[in-house]
Design a protein around this motif. Sequence first.
Motif, mmCIF file in Angstrom:
data_model
loop_
_atom_site.group_PDB
_atom_site.id
_atom_site.type_symbol
_atom_site.label_atom_id
_atom_site.label_comp_id
_atom_site.label_asym_id
_atom_site.label_seq_id
_atom_site.Cartn_x
_atom_site.Cartn_y
_atom_site.Cartn_z
ATOM 1 N N ALA A 6 0.809 -1.211 0.000
ATOM 2 C CA ALA A 6 0.000 0.000 0.000
ATOM 3 C C ALA A 6 0.841 1.260 0.000
ATOM 4 O O ALA A 6 0.349 2.332 -0.303
ATOM 5 C CB ALA A 6 -0.911 -0.002 1.225
ATOM 6 N N CYS A 9 0.571 3.326 -3.237
ATOM 7 C CA CYS A 9 -0.699 3.638 -3.872
ATOM 8 C C CYS A 9 -1.605 4.686 -3.228
ATOM 9 O O CYS A 9 -1.949 4.488 -2.099
ATOM 10 C CB CYS A 9 -1.591 2.435 -3.885
ATOM 11 N N SER A 49 -3.717 -5.458 -3.501
ATOM 12 C CA SER A 49 -3.510 -4.290 -4.355
ATOM 13 C C SER A 49 -3.360 -4.632 -5.823
ATOM 14 O O SER A 49 -3.481 -3.751 -6.676
ATOM 15 C CB SER A 49 -2.275 -3.514 -3.894
ATOM 16 N N ASP A 52 -7.376 -4.459 -6.347
ATOM 17 C CA ASP A 52 -8.289 -3.515 -5.683
ATOM 18 C C ASP A 52 -8.670 -2.411 -6.666
ATOM 19 O O ASP A 52 -7.793 -1.737 -7.222
ATOM 20 C CB ASP A 52 -7.611 -2.920 -4.445
ATOM 21 N N CYS A 75 -3.636 0.591 -7.933
ATOM 22 C CA CYS A 75 -2.193 0.780 -7.795
ATOM 23 C C CYS A 75 -1.509 0.583 -9.144
ATOM 24 O O CYS A 75 -0.741 -0.359 -9.349
ATOM 25 C CB CYS A 75 -1.635 -0.195 -6.760
ATOM 26 N N ILE A 112 -6.271 -3.192 -0.872
ATOM 27 C CA ILE A 112 -4.828 -2.928 -0.890
ATOM 28 C C ILE A 112 -4.195 -3.406 0.416
ATOM 29 O O ILE A 112 -4.714 -3.150 1.498
ATOM 30 C CB ILE A 112 -4.562 -1.428 -1.094
#
Length: 374
Positions: A6, A9, A49, A52, A75, A112
């Motif tokens: 994460a 992103c 991610s 997502d 992402c 994520i």
Amino acid sequence: MYLSRAFLCTGSPVAMNSFTFGHLLFFFILLLHPSSSQRYNALFNFGDSMSDTGNVQISTLPYGMTFFGNATGRCSDGRLVIDFIAQELGFPLLPPSQEEHDFRRGANFAVIAATTLGFDFFDERGLSKGLWVNASLRLQIDRFERLLPSVCGAARECKEFLGKSLFIVGEFGGNDYSTALFFARPIDEVSAFVPDVIDALKHGVERLIALGAADLVVPGVLPVGCFPLYLANYHTPNPEDYGPRTGCARRYNALSWLHNTLLRRALEQLRRKYPGVAIRYADYYSQVINIAIDPVKYGFTGGALRTCCGGGDNIYNFDQKRRCNEKNYTVCTDVSTYVNWDGIHMTEAAHRVIANGWLHGPYVDPPLLSSSSS
């Protein structure tokens, strides 16, 4: 050092006979090669991610710059593998499950930084502070169950509805391992997590089957040793630590390989246990390795191991202090020529190539668009 994924992103009798024969032929062809919209009622996705589509809204431009023109929580610079699959199968882009939407055509439960294993597993090992979210596979399926009455009604109706839907479960596992690796836990210790991760994945697939799922795709993890984050942060001077054809870090790819080997074994056990259910493995690993061996073959003249968005005084163009969308970052001139977007996630162009490998083969067997997979 802690990092999660994460972090990056944010008529006439003759005519009537012809008409009847033509229609019979048409319907016969449909039975053999049904269109995507007739094949599946809905598309449901679970993961992290890599897939997502907005359950976590942490990113701003340049995330989303290529296709959407704004950040959507994905992402990447644009669409993900799940987006290309949804579009090719005739579905709208999957709405995130944590927003208010009509989910009768499908939903995306991926989050994520999600892990396969739950909070307790990491807490018992002193790693819970490394969990960026609490959104394990079990919790994603819990949310799916809660949404079902609004999607398909009572249990009996849902079982029939879900039996004609497509489920993509993963990838899962990457964040389970990175949570420990980014806390400097030895890779041998992290490798010991693999059986637990596979058991949790297997249990999740069985829960979905019990609810009515009869067509599932379960991806393996990617070769993380091919990602700039690992290559830059864990660089060693020993050339033997890197694959001679790919330049990827062998020890981290060995962890991914172990996960995928045990996952394929577990899926084979599930196929024997549920012979009426289609359970397919999606081979992220081999596909990304093949791209790394010859990126130009796939149109990636910018290379496979170099970051597009970010910055760094190394061959990987990655530095913790110049991450994508942070101070002093840059974006490559032509994103479509790069595999890697921000150090650990891929570009829309790479996602398109991977999705084609799932839709048409050979990286999902049978491919999603083959008649035998209907």
